[in-house]
Design a protein around this motif. Structure first.
Motif, PDB file in Angstrom:
ATOM      1  N   GLY A 175       0.773  -1.237   0.000  1.00 12.34           N
ATOM      2  CA  GLY A 175       0.000   0.000   0.000  1.00 12.34           C
ATOM      3  C   GLY A 175       0.801   1.283   0.000  1.00 12.34           C
ATOM      4  N   LYS A 176       2.139   1.197  -0.035  1.00 11.66           N
ATOM      5  CA  LYS A 176       2.963   2.409   0.048  1.00 11.66           C
ATOM      6  C   LYS A 176       2.673   3.375  -1.093  1.00 11.66           C
ATOM      7  N   THR A 198       0.090   3.562  -3.218  1.00 16.12           N
ATOM      8  CA  THR A 198      -1.267   4.118  -3.201  1.00 16.12           C
ATOM      9  C   THR A 198      -1.393   5.197  -2.141  1.00 16.12           C
ATOM     10  N   THR A 199      -0.877   4.943  -0.949  1.00 14.69           N
ATOM     11  CA  THR A 199      -0.951   5.931   0.128  1.00 14.69           C
ATOM     12  C   THR A 199      -0.162   7.181  -0.231  1.00 14.69           C
ATOM     13  N   GLU A 219       8.461   7.698  -0.276  1.00 12.99           N
ATOM     14  CA  GLU A 219       8.101   6.292  -0.093  1.00 12.99           C
ATOM     15  C   GLU A 219       9.380   5.528   0.240  1.00 12.99           C
ATOM     16  N   LEU A 234       2.322   1.393   7.435  1.00 12.09           N
ATOM     17  CA  LEU A 234       1.056   0.809   6.992  1.00 12.09           C
ATOM     18  C   LEU A 234       0.828  -0.596   7.506  1.00 12.09           C
ATOM     19  N   ASN A 279      -0.690   2.076  11.979  1.00 17.68           N
ATOM     20  CA  ASN A 279      -1.850   1.234  11.728  1.00 17.68           C
ATOM     21  C   ASN A 279      -2.158   0.398  12.974  1.00 17.68           C
ATOM     22  N   HIS A 332      -8.475  -0.843   0.526  1.00 14.28           N
ATOM     23  CA  HIS A 332      -7.928   0.505   0.395  1.00 14.28           C
ATOM     24  C   HIS A 332      -8.351   1.420   1.547  1.00 14.28           C
ATOM     25  N   ASN A 343      -5.347   2.418   3.452  1.00 16.09           N
ATOM     26  CA  ASN A 343      -4.518   3.397   2.753  1.00 16.09           C
ATOM     27  C   ASN A 343      -5.138   4.787   2.820  1.00 16.09           C
TER      28      ASN A 343
END
Length: 487
Positions: free
Chosen positions: A124-125, A127-128, A172, A196, A232, A302, A305
């Motif tokens: 998810g890196k 996308t976030t 990232e 995440l 998270n 998602h 994210n």
């Protein structure tokens, strides 16, 4: 880009100057094909090719200086202008660290804020990062990585895009071992750090999941006391990182509220709409207001994210209304992440084959099952790499899940993923429900002959397997997509 003279580059990198001291490159590239007028070309050794072999090509395209580990001469024997260093990748890192230091100092002297945000996690890196950059871009000049530039080369290349006008720098951070994120964090010195999740991606390289947790936590250890760690809480290993940072902890969770929890970004009333997009009320610390988010991304996975991006934006001072509005308008900014294509004949393609690990594979399959009610569904799957001794077990678990989710057809590609196929057969999928192809070309032929209007097809594998390119061919069978040759 922050400008460095050749003399400054030599000083910062502890290199030997073999060029005009006043020469000042205007960009940095590591691929000779990307060199333009005024570029600094970084020649780095690689597994498949040595960048030193392409110094001449870079200069032909306009490079004016090279960062090299040995002298390189042209056909006439004249050395190219260069700074010679012991390690060109580490030298890039040193230049990036100095660029960040100069930006921070200049903006502070002018009374202007500058915020660096680091993001890590097993999935998810990207996308976030894209979501957060989308939020921040409305509030100041924002620089974020291209694609998944998240390593010891990609992070400096991202930094070199920043300048004195940059308000937010989003980084990232990936890793394949303990100490990697510490190196990147020391380079950019983030004020906000987002973790995440700790999954099993690269477990083989790390030597186990606990080492992955140790490595990911290096980001929060690097944060200053006045920084913020966005964690998270739905991942126990990430939640435990609160004890490893001196920064303020801001949690995020898609689960129900827990007694005594403070400073939590939460999603309440999560639902998927008919298109598979998550909708929920965003709850931020310090207020009772609910901010409705109607996301454009595909899949309930998602939500985490979206919350992570919201938490980082909240830590950066963005209002809840502005965060929710941005999250409700953004579509996937990077390719091959639950990328949906509707073919004219009624076949729907979901191409999520940029990368894969057990967690993201399970999430993608659940999304396929949710979206595919009333339709024939296909899971076209390749191997998940770098799982070490857990590889057979994890592929077996995925094959079992495919059957239990009642996915109509399974097409497994490549011997690395054969355990996935075998487990699906053993779980009760046989005949034309479950197919195996040795090669991508075999799989292409099967799909071209058997796909029918109304089918919903998911492509998912690790990057180097190449299923994202197969997905492109199936999604647009009469065209050739840029950058999509089959291996």
């Amino acid at each position: 880009m922050i400008a460095f003279t050749a003399a400054e580059i030599a000083e910062i990198t502890h290199g030997r100057l073999a060029a005009d001291p006043g020469l000042t490159p205007g960009s940095v590239v590591t691929d000779s094909r990307e060199a333009t007028a005024g570029s600094l070309y970084v020649a780095k050794p690689g597994e498949a090719a040595d960048g030193h072999d392409f110094v001449a090509a870079a200069f032909e395209r306009g490079a004016v200086l090279a960062l090299v580990q040995r002298d390189v001469a042209d056909a006439a024997g004249h050395a190219f202008p260069a700074v010679v260093v012991e390690d060109s990748v580490l030298a890039m890192g040193a230049l990036a660290a100095e660029a960040v230091r100069r930006i921070r100092a200049r903006r502070a002297a002018a009374g202007q804020a500058f915020t660096v945000i680091g993001i890590t996690g097993s999935a998810g890196k990207t996308t976030t990062k894209d979501l957060l950059a989308g939020i921040l871009a409305g509030h100041g000049e924002t620089v974020a990585p291209q694609g998944s530039y998240n390593g010891e080369v990609g992070v400096p290349l991202t930094v070199f895009k920043a300048g004195f006008d940059t308000r937010y720098l989003v980084i990232e951070m990936g890793a394949t071992g303990v100490g990697h994120i510490n190196y990147l964090a020391d380079m950019v010195r983030p004020e906000i750090g987002v973790v995440l999740g700790v999954g099993t991606a690269h477990a083989g390289e790390f030597g186990g999941v606990e080492n992955i947790a140790r490595a990911k936590g290096e980001l929060v250890e690097a944060l200053p006391a006045d920084g913020t760690a966005v964690l998270n809480l739905d991942d126990a290993r990430v939640a435990a990182m609160a004890a490893r940072t001196k920064a303020t902890v801001l949690g995020f969770s898609a689960g129900p509220a827990r007694d005594g929890e403070q400073a939590v970004v939460r999603a309440e009333g999560v639902e998927l709409n008919a298109a598979g997009n998550p909708e929920f009320d965003l709850i931020l610390p310090g207020g009772s207001a609910r901010h409705h988010v109607s996301a454009k991304l595909i899949g309930e996975h998602h939500v985490g994210n979206l919350l992570a991006a919201a938490g980082a934006a909240h830590a950066a001072g963005i209002s809840g209304e502005q965060i929710a509005a941005s999250l409700s308008t953004q579509t996937a900014a990077s390719r091959w992440r639950m990328e949906r294509t509707e073919r004219p004949d009624g076949v729907t393609i979901i191409n999520d084959a940029y990368n894969a690990n057990p967690e993201s594979m399970r999430a993608a399959l659940r999304t396929l099952a949710d979206l595919g009610r009333g339709r024939r569904t296909w899971a076209v799957l390749g191997a998940m790499l770098e799982l070490g001794e857990d590889s057979i077990r994890e592929h077996t678990a995925v094959g079992t899940q495919v059957v239990r989710l009642n996915i109509s057809r399974l097409l497994v590609i490549g011997r690395e993923a054969r355990a996935l196929y075998v487990s699906a057969v053993n779980e009760g999928s046989w005949g034309d429900e479950c197919l195996f192809a040795e090669t991508i070309d075999e799989a292409y032929a099967i799909l071209r002959s058997e796909l029918a209007p109304g089918d919903l097809v998911l492509f998912k594998s690790s990057n180097s397997i190449g299923l994202r390119h197969l997905g492109d061919r199936i999604a647009l069978p009469e065209t050739t997509t840029e950058g999509s040759p089959l291996p």
